[in-house]
Enzyme design. Structure first.
Site, PDB file in Angstrom:
ATOM      1  N   CYS A  98       0.847  -1.192   0.000  1.00  0.00           N
ATOM      2  CA  CYS A  98       0.000   0.000   0.000  1.00  0.00           C
ATOM      3  C   CYS A  98       0.884   1.244   0.000  1.00  0.00           C
ATOM      4  O   CYS A  98       2.026   1.206   0.472  1.00  0.00           O
ATOM      5  CB  CYS A  98      -0.917  -0.006   1.228  1.00  0.00           C
ATOM      6  SG  CYS A  98      -2.202   1.281   1.185  1.00  0.00           S
ATOM      7  N   CYS A 127      -2.085   3.419   7.190  1.00  0.00           N
ATOM      8  CA  CYS A 127      -3.155   3.588   8.184  1.00  0.00           C
ATOM      9  C   CYS A 127      -2.757   2.899   9.481  1.00  0.00           C
ATOM     10  O   CYS A 127      -2.378   1.725   9.481  1.00  0.00           O
ATOM     11  CB  CYS A 127      -4.460   3.000   7.668  1.00  0.00           C
ATOM     12  SG  CYS A 127      -5.033   3.755   6.141  1.00  0.00           S
ATOM     13  N   ARG A 130      -5.416   7.720   9.254  1.00  0.00           N
ATOM     14  CA  ARG A 130      -5.128   7.446   7.848  1.00  0.00           C
ATOM     15  C   ARG A 130      -4.071   8.423   7.331  1.00  0.00           C
ATOM     16  O   ARG A 130      -4.390   9.487   6.793  1.00  0.00           O
ATOM     17  CB  ARG A 130      -6.402   7.505   7.006  1.00  0.00           C
ATOM     18  CG  ARG A 130      -7.434   6.455   7.429  1.00  0.00           C
ATOM     19  CD  ARG A 130      -8.608   6.408   6.475  1.00  0.00           C
ATOM     20  NE  ARG A 130      -8.239   5.883   5.177  1.00  0.00           N
ATOM     21  CZ  ARG A 130      -8.173   4.585   4.861  1.00  0.00           C
ATOM     22  NH1 ARG A 130      -8.460   3.663   5.780  1.00  0.00           N
ATOM     23  NH2 ARG A 130      -7.831   4.194   3.661  1.00  0.00           N
ATOM     24  N   ASP A 163     -11.187 -13.042   4.397  1.00  0.00           N
ATOM     25  CA  ASP A 163     -10.312 -11.869   4.401  1.00  0.00           C
ATOM     26  C   ASP A 163      -9.750 -11.573   5.789  1.00  0.00           C
ATOM     27  O   ASP A 163      -8.672 -11.009   5.919  1.00  0.00           O
ATOM     28  CB  ASP A 163     -11.101 -10.668   3.871  1.00  0.00           C
ATOM     29  CG  ASP A 163     -10.233  -9.431   3.729  1.00  0.00           C
ATOM     30  OD1 ASP A 163      -9.109  -9.552   3.225  1.00  0.00           O
ATOM     31  OD2 ASP A 163     -10.680  -8.348   4.125  1.00  0.00           O
ATOM     32  N   CYS A 223     -25.978 -16.627  23.350  1.00  0.00           N
ATOM     33  CA  CYS A 223     -26.362 -16.102  22.038  1.00  0.00           C
ATOM     34  C   CYS A 223     -27.525 -16.890  21.446  1.00  0.00           C
ATOM     35  O   CYS A 223     -28.436 -16.312  20.848  1.00  0.00           O
ATOM     36  CB  CYS A 223     -25.175 -16.141  21.086  1.00  0.00           C
ATOM     37  SG  CYS A 223     -23.787 -15.101  21.576  1.00  0.00           S
ATOM     38  N   CYS A 253     -30.733 -15.600  22.715  1.00  0.00           N
ATOM     39  CA  CYS A 253     -30.920 -14.147  22.628  1.00  0.00           C
ATOM     40  C   CYS A 253     -32.113 -13.807  21.736  1.00  0.00           C
ATOM     41  O   CYS A 253     -32.338 -14.435  20.699  1.00  0.00           O
ATOM     42  CB  CYS A 253     -29.650 -13.504  22.064  1.00  0.00           C
ATOM     43  SG  CYS A 253     -29.761 -11.722  21.854  1.00  0.00           S
ATOM     44  N   CYS A 262     -28.354 -11.079  14.283  1.00  0.00           N
ATOM     45  CA  CYS A 262     -26.931 -11.012  14.569  1.00  0.00           C
ATOM     46  C   CYS A 262     -26.189 -12.323  14.310  1.00  0.00           C
ATOM     47  O   CYS A 262     -25.144 -12.350  13.674  1.00  0.00           O
ATOM     48  CB  CYS A 262     -26.743 -10.594  16.026  1.00  0.00           C
ATOM     49  SG  CYS A 262     -25.056 -10.555  16.606  1.00  0.00           S
TER      50      CYS A 262
END
Length: 429
Positions: free
Chosen positions: A36, A40, A156, A315, A356, A359, A365
């Site tokens: 890059c 950042c 940034r 990712d 969860c 929930c 979610c």
């Protein structure tokens, strides 16, 4: 799709992760790896250069590009095939690289199918040549910008530590002048999360009609080895034993950030400004599958590919442990449909804590992204999402409005009518 992908097509991870062969999947392609031109202070991907210590040139070769384009197109059993390009900073490759990519896409695209391209950029290298290419070839551009000058420049900066705001704004104006379709991606961090309306109004003022908010959550000891700028506000200073870095957003503050912007949007901007998270949740409230992998019950249908063809589970999981293989050695369909990736996708659902599963807003979610599940539930079970408190606040806050807009849509009326209804209710009080 991954949350930081401009315009990626909706996936149905609930079904695709359970299928022996995926009819469609998404790959975040990084043809220049982690390289890059800016630095950042919160970037989680710059460190990925260390995965390839002997590599000096991170540019994807023409042979690798052609192999990827051909395999990716052949593997998609859907009418629209979406390519997503990211980095690092993909514009470092130059326009000719993407001209070649488009040429190859046309070469291998079968009759009756359509190809789209989305590219995520910091905007600092954009010029007229780039913008003409984007417009002529229908690229959707995701522009990274974190709000007004002081908020954007807090983290940034360029390689010399200098602000990038002016260069980004120049890029933004070029996109608008040349008629390029774009959206904005804002990383919600420790600083800008405290000024939600400043961020939102700034983005609106500068013509962003489609907005993505991405919460920054990074655990202490994960990723960067450098020191972040000190927090100037002692009242909000990070506690010594906090599991997150000083630049990460605090959970409750993230919930407050979303609620504040939602209130402004639902009263004034429905139908005019599209905020990805709000649109996705409205669809979920109406009983549709989550179009964002972070809110889906299972995942595994959105992967990341490095410059050399190495394919990773996600990712946010670009680590050796989650490398599925290399598409130049093993067909991409075989890697995508591997037992390892199937399990990766199902683990999101299967590892969900009891807290969860019981929930009342689990449907909205589903424990969010597994990457953020590193704190304990109130009863001491591992695997609670760090952002849970913020999401609980937000989902409960938007519930009546989502139901109201859902009813409008079910009755074939525009959701934007909620603004008139809310104004009428306010006058009656």
């Amino acid at each position: 799709m991954t949350p930081d992908t401009p315009g990626a097509p909706p996936l149905n991870p609930q079904s695709s992760a359970l299928s022996p062969v995926r009819p469609a999947f998404h790959v975040m392609t990084k043809p220049i790896g982690a390289i890059c031109n800016i630095d950042c202070k919160y970037c989680y991907y710059l460190e990925k250069e260390q995965l390839y210590p002997d590599t000096r040139n991170f540019r994807m070769t023409d042979a690798a590009l052609e192999n990827y384009v051909k395999q990716y197109i052949e593997a998609q059993s859907v009418p629209e095939i979406a390519f997503a390009w990211q980095g690092g900073e993909p514009t470092l490759l130059g326009v000719d690289f993407f001209r070649r990519a488009v040429e190859l896409q046309k070469k291998y695209c079968p009759p009756g199918k359509r190809i789209t391209n989305a590219l995520q950029t910091n905007g600092t290298l954009l010029n007229a040549e780039w913008c003409d290419f984007f417009r002529e070839n229908g690229f959707l551009i995701g522009l990274s910008i974190d709000g007004p000058r002081d908020l954007h420049d807090y983290y940034r900066v360029d390689k010399g530590g200098k602000p990038t705001f002016d260069k980004v704004m120049k890029g933004l104006e070029l996109l608008k002048t040349h008629g390029v379709e774009f959206n904005t991606l804002t990383v919600v961090n420790r600083q800008n999360s405290r000024r939600p309306l400043d961020v939102y109004n700034f983005l609106k003022q500068h013509g962003s009609g489609f907005i993505q908010f991405i919460p920054l959550v990074e655990r202490v000891g994960e990723g960067q080895s450098f020191a972040a700028p000190p927090d100037p506000d002692p009242e909000h200073a990070e506690e010594k034993n906090s599991p997150i870095t000083p630049w990460s957003v605090e959970s409750k503050q993230y919930g407050e950030f979303l609620c504040t912007i939602f209130d402004e949007w639902v009263h004034n901007d429905v139908g005019n400004i599209f905020i990805q998270l709000f649109e996705v949740q409205l669809a979920i409230w109406m009983g549709n599958p989550a179009a964002l992998c972070v809110f889906a019950e299972t995942c595994g249908g959105a992967m990341a590919m490095e410059h050399n063809g190495d394919l990773y589970s996600c990712d946010h999981y670009v680590y050796d442990k989650f490398k599925l293989g290399n598409i130049n050695q093993t067909p991409i369909t075989e890697l995508v449909n591997s037992a390892f990736q199937q399990k990766f996708g199902l683990d999101k659902r299967d590892a969900l804590p009891k807290y969860c599963r019981e929930c009342d807003v689990r449907f909205a979610c589903n424990g969010e992204c597994p990457k953020h599940r590193f704190i304990k539930t109130p009863d001491g079970e591992d695997g609670l999402n760090y952002l849970c408190a913020g999401y609980l606040k937000f989902f409960h806050h938007i519930d009546p409005y989502m139901k109201q807009m859902g009813e409008l849509l079910k009755n074939r009326k525009p959701a934007s009518l909620i603004m008139t209804q809310l104004a009428r209710q306010k006058r009656k009080k």
